[in-house]
Write a protein that holds these residues in place. Structure first.
Motif, PDB file in Angstrom:
ATOM      1  N   VAL A  28      95.985  17.545  28.997  1.00  0.00           N
ATOM      2  CA  VAL A  28      94.722  16.834  29.026  1.00  0.00           C
ATOM      3  C   VAL A  28      94.921  15.284  28.740  1.00  0.00           C
ATOM      4  O   VAL A  28      94.169  14.509  29.479  1.00  0.00           O
ATOM      5  CB  VAL A  28      93.823  17.580  28.025  1.00  0.00           C
ATOM      6  CG1 VAL A  28      92.499  16.757  27.897  1.00  0.00           C
ATOM      7  CG2 VAL A  28      93.511  18.989  28.394  1.00  0.00           C
ATOM      8  N   PRO A  29      95.510  14.967  27.737  1.00  0.00           N
ATOM      9  CA  PRO A  29      95.569  13.498  27.351  1.00  0.00           C
ATOM     10  C   PRO A  29      96.030  12.752  28.544  1.00  0.00           C
ATOM     11  O   PRO A  29      95.767  11.786  29.013  1.00  0.00           O
ATOM     12  CB  PRO A  29      96.404  13.383  26.165  1.00  0.00           C
ATOM     13  CG  PRO A  29      97.009  14.729  25.482  1.00  0.00           C
ATOM     14  CD  PRO A  29      96.031  15.683  26.593  1.00  0.00           C
ATOM     15  N   LEU A  30      97.147  13.424  29.161  1.00  0.00           N
ATOM     16  CA  LEU A  30      97.860  12.595  30.347  1.00  0.00           C
ATOM     17  C   LEU A  30      96.864  12.638  31.361  1.00  0.00           C
ATOM     18  O   LEU A  30      96.745  11.221  31.913  1.00  0.00           O
ATOM     19  CB  LEU A  30      99.057  13.276  30.661  1.00  0.00           C
ATOM     20  CG  LEU A  30     100.471  13.131  29.954  1.00  0.00           C
ATOM     21  CD1 LEU A  30     101.380  14.006  30.492  1.00  0.00           C
ATOM     22  CD2 LEU A  30     100.707  11.565  30.112  1.00  0.00           C
ATOM     23  N   ILE A  31      96.143  13.447  31.790  1.00  0.00           N
ATOM     24  CA  ILE A  31      95.286  13.417  32.570  1.00  0.00           C
ATOM     25  C   ILE A  31      94.045  12.562  32.527  1.00  0.00           C
ATOM     26  O   ILE A  31      93.599  11.668  33.307  1.00  0.00           O
ATOM     27  CB  ILE A  31      94.547  14.897  33.440  1.00  0.00           C
ATOM     28  CG1 ILE A  31      95.761  15.586  33.686  1.00  0.00           C
ATOM     29  CG2 ILE A  31      93.667  14.698  34.048  1.00  0.00           C
ATOM     30  CD1 ILE A  31      95.256  17.156  33.869  1.00  0.00           C
ATOM     31  N   LEU A  32      93.466  12.673  31.130  1.00  0.00           N
ATOM     32  CA  LEU A  32      92.276  11.695  30.986  1.00  0.00           C
ATOM     33  C   LEU A  32      92.764  10.379  30.810  1.00  0.00           C
ATOM     34  O   LEU A  32      92.226   9.396  31.400  1.00  0.00           O
ATOM     35  CB  LEU A  32      91.913  12.248  29.535  1.00  0.00           C
ATOM     36  CG  LEU A  32      91.015  13.094  29.394  1.00  0.00           C
ATOM     37  CD1 LEU A  32      90.464  13.274  27.921  1.00  0.00           C
ATOM     38  CD2 LEU A  32      89.808  13.208  30.218  1.00  0.00           C
ATOM     39  N   THR A  33      93.895  10.188  30.257  1.00  0.00           N
ATOM     40  CA  THR A  33      94.447   8.533  30.070  1.00  0.00           C
ATOM     41  C   THR A  33      94.805   7.926  31.822  1.00  0.00           C
ATOM     42  O   THR A  33      94.265   7.082  32.266  1.00  0.00           O
ATOM     43  CB  THR A  33      95.906   8.396  29.429  1.00  0.00           C
ATOM     44  OG1 THR A  33      95.519   9.228  28.245  1.00  0.00           O
ATOM     45  CG2 THR A  33      95.693   7.079  29.046  1.00  0.00           C
ATOM     46  N   GLY A  34      95.482   8.967  32.565  1.00  0.00           N
ATOM     47  CA  GLY A  34      95.585   8.747  33.837  1.00  0.00           C
ATOM     48  C   GLY A  34      94.504   8.151  34.653  1.00  0.00           C
ATOM     49  O   GLY A  34      94.333   7.143  35.055  1.00  0.00           O
ATOM     50  N   ILE A  35      93.418   8.917  34.406  1.00  0.00           N
ATOM     51  CA  ILE A  35      92.016   8.875  35.305  1.00  0.00           C
ATOM     52  C   ILE A  35      91.532   7.384  34.796  1.00  0.00           C
ATOM     53  O   ILE A  35      91.285   6.507  35.497  1.00  0.00           O
ATOM     54  CB  ILE A  35      91.089   9.992  34.929  1.00  0.00           C
ATOM     55  CG1 ILE A  35      91.718  11.101  35.895  1.00  0.00           C
ATOM     56  CG2 ILE A  35      89.835   9.429  35.730  1.00  0.00           C
ATOM     57  CD1 ILE A  35      90.859  12.422  35.533  1.00  0.00           C
TER      58      ILE A  35
END
Ligand SMILES: Nc1ncnc2c1ncn2[C@@H]1O[C@H](COP(=O)(O)OP(=O)(O)OP(=O)(O)O)[C@@H](O)[C@H]1O
Ligand SMILES: [Mg+2]
Lengths: 434, 249
Positions: A28-35
């Motif tokens: 989740v953090p990876l995806i959130l930060t990525g977006i």
């Protein structure tokens, strides 16, 4: 320490194998930060490119008809602007409405005469805000920039005609900036960067602490509720084990996984924000570093040590609260909700500390504020800055005392039957029929 | 009554839950060494409450219970070292394998690695789960889980095993398996077993003596066969209906 070891190993194994935790902690953090990164970088990049782009379409209303207006036209064209002529303000407004011109420049009558007789002249500037967005504001500021460039060019032309040296005209008085950080002198051209660096240092700590404690509160609250959800609590309580070690092991496991989470989140955010600043402006990082190291040399190692100890106290305090509350809920979901209930108000307290200015309070107020949980930790660096070491001692001590009280109380509750009979959210007790 | 002969002695146990629920109204009984003693009674009679007090999960409102002469009120830590308890509604950590779970439990009872291995071997034999012990517990069926839990309770070779409805939720075949396990283990090791059930057939098969519990009181006690004779009934079920029927009318 037997209980501690067995429980710790079990906790870590279960957490690492639980897909929910892996998802919450890494994916989740990876995806959130990525977006966030993609959106912000894309957007900021566009703003930056727009601002860098020279020129654009301008509407020019010439009411002067003098010889200097031609110079104005030439200078604007040299700077890359395209011009549309309008004979009146009304026509200019029509053109602004139907084209994507940045704005309109109105040269009033008497403009050339003023300049020729060395009197200041003015140009009226009309900018258009077509929508409430950063992009639209960037476009308006470009019109003003067009005028100020124009003004500089005109000054040069006028003054060189009258034989004044160029360098003098460009900058008759140059500012050499230095910041007096308490008693340390810091020479710099970029005051904003230094202040920004200092504020970031002060703000980033509470933010990281909140992320960390939010994580650990979730994990520790969950880890008690998991015992209930997996129907192991009753078995566990009947085993020959030390209950204090049970709680300690759960806190430790949550702290280990929580720190890993913070490394992931913290690393991502630091990278994220640093790449934002490099896109947005040309912040001189060495100035920021200089600011931070100056700050460090003022607050000194005692404040840093104090901060570190107080942070440990704060984390233990939140953990204890989370475990205490989770004892009285039935399942993992309510445990997570409950840990949210405590983390949010506490987060607000930490953020309040950012807006408190210790220098404006008298000594007894400072001591009093230093004993408020959460706020005390946020204020340690500001206290160190003004050299109020007694308040720092109160802040560190009080954060440890709060942690101690909560953990002691939790231990008391776990060793009574309350764990079993008390419910936070009361359900009507019904006879169970099978 | 000597505590060497009676590992479990329950004296005038009363329990009032919050909300003034009077679950136990003075329960007394004793379990002889090496016997299987069954508490039987309808839903809500107070069986689980009694066993939870003996297993030191709950504190009695009044009265006391001695396990191997340790008081559950005064010395719960000592009691926990001599008992092994299977709660009515127990589970296990689903992300551990059966083996890991067994070692987890064994670790609380001994520090000696050989002794631990021995316990886990014993549990493997009792549960009959074989290679499935290497799988995660979340892949187990209800019957497999219950057998694993029975095994974890018995493998530590406790002085007193406390089993709350050991066969609850199991089909006939699994229930029979579990009953055989308990009976065989108790005979082999001479372990004292205190269990609860509302299955009268199960109790007749398993127990040396039973206590019939109803609305927080023990209303009859003795060996199943003797109770059947005494009340001039066909089986325990009839004894029970006679007793409760008389009270209700
Ligand atoms: N935590 C609790 N809070 C309040 N009342 C409770 C609690 N646990 C049990 N009771 C009440 O105490 C009484 C005895 O319950 P207990 O669980 O001991 O019965 P039981 O004989 O084990 O029943 P079953 O056969 O359904 O398992 C019941 O009336 C029940 O509603
Ligand atoms: Mg029950």
């Amino acid at each position: 320490m037997k209980t501690f070891k067995i429980i710790l190993v079990k906790e870590l194994k279960s957490m690492i194998r639980d897909p929910k935790i892996i998802i919450a902690m890494i994916i989740v953090p990876l995806i959130l930060t990525g977006i966030m990164y993609a959106v912000m970088i894309g957007f900021m990049g566009q703003v930056a490119r727009e601002a860098e782009k020279k020129g654009g379409l301008l509407v020019l209303v010439d009411m002067d008809h003098g010889n200097w207006t031609n110079t104005v036209r030439e200078l604007l064209r040299e700077n890359g602007y395209r011009l549309i002529n309008a004979s009146s303000l009304d026509e200019a407004r029509r053109i602004l409405g139907s084209s994507n011109a940045l704005g309109a420049l109105v040269i009033p009558s008497g403009f050339s005469e003023n300049l020729s007789s060395l009197k200041p002249a003015h140009i009226s500037v009309y900018t258009v805000i077509r929508s409430i967005s950063i992009l639209s504001f960037t476009r308006s500021s470009k019109v003003l920039e067009a005028v100020s460039t124009l003004s500089r060019n005109l000054t040069l032309i006028v003054t060189t005609r009258h034989g004044l040296p160029r360098g003098f005209v460009e900058k008759p008085v140059d500012a050499r900036l230095a910041i007096l950080l308490k008693n340390k002198l810091l020479e710099t051209r970029d005051v904003e960067a230094v202040i920004g660096g200092l504020i970031t240092t002060v703000i980033i700590i509470p933010i990281l602490v909140m992320i960390l404690s939010g994580f650990i509160a979730q994990l520790s609250a969950t880890s008690m509720a998991v015992e209930k959800e997996e129907k192991m609590l009753e078995t566990l309580l009947s085993l020959p084990l030390s209950r204090t070690q049970l709680i300690a092991a759960k806190i430790t496991a949550a702290a280990i996984i929580g720190f890993l989470g913070v490394l992931v989140y913290g690393g991502l955010y630091i990278w994220f924000f640093s790449s934002l600043t490099t896109v947005g402006s040309s912040t001189n990082t060495s100035v920021v570093t200089a600011g931070i190291s100056a700050l460090y040399s003022i607050i000194g190692p005692y404040t840093i040590t104090g901060l570190f100890i107080a942070l440990i106290g704060l984390v233990l305090f939140i953990l204890g609260l989370a475990i205490l509350l989770s004892l009285f809920v039935e399942d993992v979901r309510s445990a997570q909700i409950v840990s949210g209930y405590i983390v949010f108000p506490l987060a607000i307290l930490v953020f309040i500390s950012i807006f408190i200015d210790p220098a404006s309070m008298n000594e007894s107020t400072r001591l009093l504020v230093a004993a408020i949980p959460m706020i005390n930790v946020g204020l340690i660096i500001p206290y160190g800055f003004i050299g109020d070491y007694s308040s720092i001692i109160v802040a560190v001590a009080s954060s440890l005392v709060y942690a101690g009280i909560v953990i002691w109380f939790t231990g008391r509750v776990v060793s009574t039957e309350k764990v079993f009979t008390m419910r936070l959210f009361k359900k009507k007790w019904r006879l169970r029929h099978r | 009554m000597l505590s060497t002969d009676y590992p479990v002695i329950v004296k005038d146990l009363e329990k009032v839950y919050p909300g003034n629920v009077h679950a136990l109204k003075g329960i007394s009984f004793s379990v002889r060494r090496g016997e299987i003693y069954g508490l039987i009674g309808p839903n809500g009679a107070g069986k689980t409450t009694t066993l939870r007090i003996i297993a030191t999960i709950l504190e009695p409102t009044r009265g006391d219970a001695l396990v191997e002469s340790y008081s559950v009120v005064e010395e719960p830590d000592r009691v926990r070292r001599v008992i092994s308890y299977l709660p009515e509604d127990a589970g296990a950590y689903k992300y551990l394998t059966g083996l890991e779970f067994l070692y987890f439990i064994a670790g609380f009872y001994t520090d000696d690695q050989d002794r631990m291995d021995e316990m886990v071997r014993e549990a493997a034999r009792i549960s009959g789960l074989g290679d499935r012990l290497r799988d995660k517990i979340k892949t187990y069926s209800k019957g497999m889980l219950r057998r694993l839990l029975i095994a974890k309770t018995l493998m530590v070779n406790p002085r007193v095993a406390i089993l709350d409805e050991p066969t609850s939720g199991l089909d006939v075949i699994n229930a029979t398996k579990v009953r055989r396990i308990i009976k065989k283990y108790a005979e082999e090791k001479g372990v004292t077993v205190l269990l609860s059930s509302h299955n009268m057939l199960e109790v007749e098969y398993l127990c040396d003596r039973v206590g019939i519990i109803h609305e927080g009181r023990i209303i009859a006690e003795g060996p199943p066969r003797k109770l059947v004779e005494e009340y001039n009934a066909e089986n325990l079920e009839e004894v029970f209906t006679k007793l409760v029927g008389e009270e209700l009318v």
